[in-house]
Design an enzyme around this catalytic site. Structure first.
Site, mmCIF file in Angstrom:
data_model
loop_
_atom_site.group_PDB
_atom_site.id
_atom_site.type_symbol
_atom_site.label_atom_id
_atom_site.label_comp_id
_atom_site.label_asym_id
_atom_site.label_seq_id
_atom_site.Cartn_x
_atom_site.Cartn_y
_atom_site.Cartn_z
ATOM 1 N N ASP A 67 -8.881 -10.144 -25.973
ATOM 2 C CA ASP A 67 -9.621 -10.220 -27.238
ATOM 3 C C ASP A 67 -9.877 -8.819 -27.792
ATOM 4 O OD1 ASP A 67 -11.511 -9.459 -25.403
ATOM 5 O OD2 ASP A 67 -13.014 -10.938 -25.998
ATOM 6 N N SER A 68 -9.438 -7.797 -27.052
ATOM 7 C CA SER A 68 -9.429 -6.433 -27.602
ATOM 8 C C SER A 68 -8.556 -6.373 -28.846
ATOM 9 C CB SER A 68 -8.925 -5.441 -26.548
ATOM 10 O OG SER A 68 -7.708 -5.892 -25.990
ATOM 11 N N ASP A 106 -7.311 -14.455 -23.373
ATOM 12 C CA ASP A 106 -8.773 -14.311 -23.330
ATOM 13 C C ASP A 106 -9.452 -15.425 -24.124
ATOM 14 O OD1 ASP A 106 -9.888 -12.282 -21.813
ATOM 15 O OD2 ASP A 106 -9.579 -10.733 -23.345
ATOM 16 N N LYS A 136 -8.741 -16.101 -19.427
ATOM 17 C CA LYS A 136 -9.704 -15.168 -18.831
ATOM 18 C C LYS A 136 -11.030 -15.355 -19.549
ATOM 19 C CE LYS A 136 -9.546 -10.472 -19.422
ATOM 20 N NZ LYS A 136 -10.818 -10.203 -20.146
ATOM 21 N N GLU A 138 -15.308 -13.810 -19.517
ATOM 22 C CA GLU A 138 -16.207 -12.749 -19.043
ATOM 23 C C GLU A 138 -17.484 -13.344 -18.457
ATOM 24 O OE1 GLU A 138 -16.950 -9.804 -22.065
ATOM 25 O OE2 GLU A 138 -14.803 -9.525 -22.457
ATOM 26 N N GLU A 205 -14.127 -4.038 -14.799
ATOM 27 C CA GLU A 205 -14.013 -3.000 -15.846
ATOM 28 C C GLU A 205 -15.237 -2.088 -15.849
ATOM 29 O OE1 GLU A 205 -13.301 -4.506 -19.824
ATOM 30 O OE2 GLU A 205 -13.429 -2.495 -20.707
HETATM 31 O O1 KIV Z 1 -9.550 -7.695 -23.995
HETATM 32 C C1 KIV Z 1 -8.960 -6.960 -23.192
HETATM 33 O O2 KIV Z 1 -8.001 -6.237 -23.534
HETATM 34 C C2 KIV Z 1 -9.411 -6.950 -21.807
HETATM 35 C C3 KIV Z 1 -8.862 -5.896 -20.901
HETATM 36 C C4 KIV Z 1 -9.462 -4.594 -21.218
HETATM 37 C C5 KIV Z 1 -9.024 -6.254 -19.476
HETATM 38 O O3 KIV Z 1 -10.214 -7.736 -21.441
#
Ligand code: KIV
Length: 289
Positions: A67-68, A106, A136, A138, A205
């Site tokens: 989600d970055s 994510d 994924k 969090e 992280e």
């Molecule tokens: O969103 C993302 O790119 C991430 C990585 C930094 C692990 O969660």
């Protein structure tokens, strides 16, 4: 071995040459760590587009549609505004552009925290619409019941502990986590809770090396560090950071290229040719086969 791509113009699908190896699976990633040891470290990078996936895929075990992308692709101030629609669109593009890596997408903020049922609906949508192998999310102990709910219903889950960027409004920034002993112990407990709940791997992280190592040693599943320690079971970086696309990168990121400078330089040369009317005509650029 370098991979090239041939465009099938009828489907717009770029086919890789040589033919790719079989796609890795989530159980194969989980089994890389046996008895606390990972003989072959796990290579993970973020990918957001089909072409980026094509280029990264032969070299990676996991492609993470992070989600970055909110900040990297859309110029958003954080990952908080990222939607499930965005993740589904980019996830599908990355799956189309990859043949070998496990693709993990994510779950964006607000699409899984309210209840295990909400998480299941969001994750099932991502699996159906993208073809990804897992998701994924969090969070630590608080998310463990959700992780168990998903894994028991056919959805592989990668956890994410330590600095959790979706919680930026609670954390007050992106500073390293685990500075006090109590906070460090909590990060280890978070990882243990996720592993007990069935997470197949966990990203850690924004923690200092001793915590990254403690987490890696505390859980049976692979732990993937983002600059934490070479002793983690694998590593992940945001691809654009690693490529040097931005002027500012987190302190723990190693830059392997300066792609931002290359793009800017090419655009400057193009602009100069257009403005000076030296831009080549078709007879100079077209090379008949
Ligand atoms: O969103 C993302 O790119 C991430 C990585 C930094 C692990 O969660």
């Amino acid at each position: 071995m370098s991979t090239t791509f041939q465009l099938d113009t009828s489907t717009s699908r770029a086919n890789p040459t040589p033919a790719p190896m079989k796609r890795l699976t989530v159980p194969a990633i989980r089994q890389r760590k046996q008895g606390g040891l990972t003989a072959e470290p796990i290579v993970m990078l973020t990918a957001y587009t089909a072409r980026q996936a094509q280029l990264l895929d032969p070299h990676c075990d996991i492609l993470l549609v992070g989600d970055s992308l909110g900040q990297v692709i859309y110029g958003l101030p954080s990952s908080v505004p990222v939607t499930l629609d965005l993740m589904a669109a980019h996830g599908a593009a990355v799956v189309r552009g990859s043949y070998h890596s496990v693709v993990i997408v994510d779950m964006p903020f607000g699409t899984y925290e309210a209840s295990p049922e909400q998480a299941f609906a969001s994750a099932a949508r991502l699996l159906k619409e993208t073809g990804c192998a897992g998701i994924k999310l969090e969070g630590g102990e608080a998310m463990a019941p959700t992780v168990a709910f998903l894994t028991q219903r056919g959805i592989p889950v990668m956890g994410h502990v330590g600095l959790t960027p979706q919680a930026v409004n609670v954390l007050g920034g992106y500073n390293a986590r685990g500075r006090s002993e109590a906070e460090a112990a909590k990060i280890v407990r978070d990882a243990q809770a996720l592993a007990d709940a069935g997470a197949f791997a966990i990203v850690v992280e924004g923690v200092v090396e001793p915590i990254a190592v403690a987490v890696t040693e505390a859980v049976p599943c692979p732990v993937i560090g983002i600059g934490g320690s070479a002793r983690c079971d694998g590593q992940v970086l945001v691809t654009e950071d690693m490529l040097g696309m931005f002027e500012r990168v987190p302190r723990f990121v190693k830059r392997y290229e300066a792609i931002g400078d290359i793009i800017s330089g090419a655009a400057a040369r193009y602009a100069a040719e257009v403005r000076s009317r030296t831009f080549p005509g078709i007879e100079q650029t077209y090379q008949p086969k």
